[in-house]
Design an enzyme around this catalytic site. Structure first.
Site, PDB file in Angstrom:
ATOM      1  N   LYS A   1      -0.192   3.788  -2.532  1.00 44.13           N
ATOM      2  CA  LYS A   1      -1.216   4.818  -2.377  1.00 44.13           C
ATOM      3  C   LYS A   1      -0.641   6.219  -2.256  1.00 44.13           C
ATOM      4  O   LYS A   1      -1.378   7.208  -2.389  1.00 44.13           O
ATOM      5  CB  LYS A   1      -2.114   4.486  -1.192  1.00 44.13           C
TER       6      LYS A   1
ATOM      7  N   SER B   1      -5.919   3.314   4.827  1.00 41.57           N
ATOM      8  CA  SER B   1      -5.356   2.597   3.675  1.00 41.57           C
ATOM      9  C   SER B   1      -6.431   1.900   2.853  1.00 41.57           C
ATOM     10  O   SER B   1      -6.285   0.752   2.425  1.00 41.57           O
ATOM     11  CB  SER B   1      -4.311   1.575   4.132  1.00 41.57           C
TER      12      SER B   1
ATOM     13  N   SER C   1       0.791  -1.226   0.000  1.00 42.58           N
ATOM     14  CA  SER C   1       0.000   0.000   0.000  1.00 42.58           C
ATOM     15  C   SER C   1       0.827   1.282   0.000  1.00 42.58           C
ATOM     16  O   SER C   1       0.259   2.373  -0.015  1.00 42.58           O
ATOM     17  CB  SER C   1      -0.946   0.016   1.204  1.00 42.58           C
TER      18      SER C   1
END
Length: 285
Positions: free
Chosen positions: A67, A119, A64
């Site tokens: 992101k 997230s 993640s």
């Protein structure tokens, strides 16, 4: 021989920083941290100078941490507070979530908080469709931005960071990306938020999101950034911290003890920058 190697390992490993000032070299010795991460880096956000590196050019899964790229592209797309309905197909994605449901009304700003704090994979996909028009075209925008920033070893395949063949980067590239993103005031504000109250839904209603980045609570100078985990990538983390006018970015990939790694690496980086400042000012007088 084995005992000698062990002793050498236990004895402090040192980093020698050499400054060429007034025509002569001045050595400065600072203890180098031991970290659990397979790949790691400490970078000065302003200059791009690398203050610590461990396998930082190795290409690996980044989970993640992806992101960060999705968020900065969303912020740069503008119209942050314009309301729109989420793409119902996009929000049906496995993993972490900001709690989006079909036909929810959101803003791009809310989606950025949803990506960076809890997230949310649903937030990342919804943002991708909002910015690019569909999920398939968004990775092209990600790779164009990566090239623009100078991320030479990165390849993005999706907006959220779930394991996918060819979705890869390096600790060095992710430090470059984070240093770039920190120039955006909106990104800084989102990254350092421990909690936020937002309105979204159908009709929109108020709810709270919390940041899962423990560094915001455990390191006083930390301004957050991003956590990540998948089965292939393992524990990944980006931190940034500000102290005495210096902003440092730390990235670890596949780090079993990432929280402690980051504290040690930040302390190491700030120790170097403070010594360099003192050296500079002493020679300027």
């Amino acid at each position: 021989m084995k005992s000698k190697i062990k002793i050498t390992t236990i004895i402090s490993i040192v980093l020698t920083v050499s400054l060429l000032t007034a025509g002569r070299l001045s050595p400065i010795v600072i203890q180098k941290p031991e970290v659990s991460a397979v790949s790691a880096i400490v970078m000065d956000a302003a200059s791009g100078k690398v203050l610590f590196s461990k396998n930082s050019a190795e290409i690996r899964e980044i989970a993640s941490l992806t992101k960060v790229m999705t968020t900065i592209l969303t912020l740069e797309s503008g119209d942050l507070d314009k309301q729109f309905m989420v793409d119902n197909h996009a929000i049906h994605v496995e993993g972490t979530s900001m709690g989006l449901r079909e036909n929810d009304i959101v803003t791009r700003r809310a989606l950025c908080y949803g990506m960076m704090l809890p997230s949310g994979n649903d937030a990342a996909n919804a943002a991708a469709v909002s910015v690019a028009g569909n999920l398939c075209d968004f990775p092209e925008l990600m790779n164009q931005k990566a090239k623009q920033i100078g991320m030479k070893s990165s390849s993005f395949k999706n907006a959220h960071g779930l394991d996918e063949s060819g979705h890869l980067s390096t600790a060095y590239d992710m430090a470059l990306l984070t240093s770039y993103a920190l120039n955006n005031c909106e990104f800084r504000q989102i990254a350092k938020s421990k909690t936020i109250r937002l309105q979204f839904g159908n009709p929109p209603y108020s709810r709270s999101l919390s940041n899962n980045n423990k560094m915001l609570w455990s390191y006083d100078s930390c301004i957050g950034i991003k956590t990540g985990f998948t089965d292939n990538a393992r524990r990944c983390l980006i931190s940034a911290a500000e102290k005495n006018g210096t902003t440092l970015v730390v990235v670890t990939l596949n780090a079993p003890d990432d929280w402690n790694d980051h504290i040690k690496m930040l302390e190491h980086g700030f120790a170097i920058t403070e010594v360099l400042k003192k050296e500079y000012y002493s020679r300027s007088v």
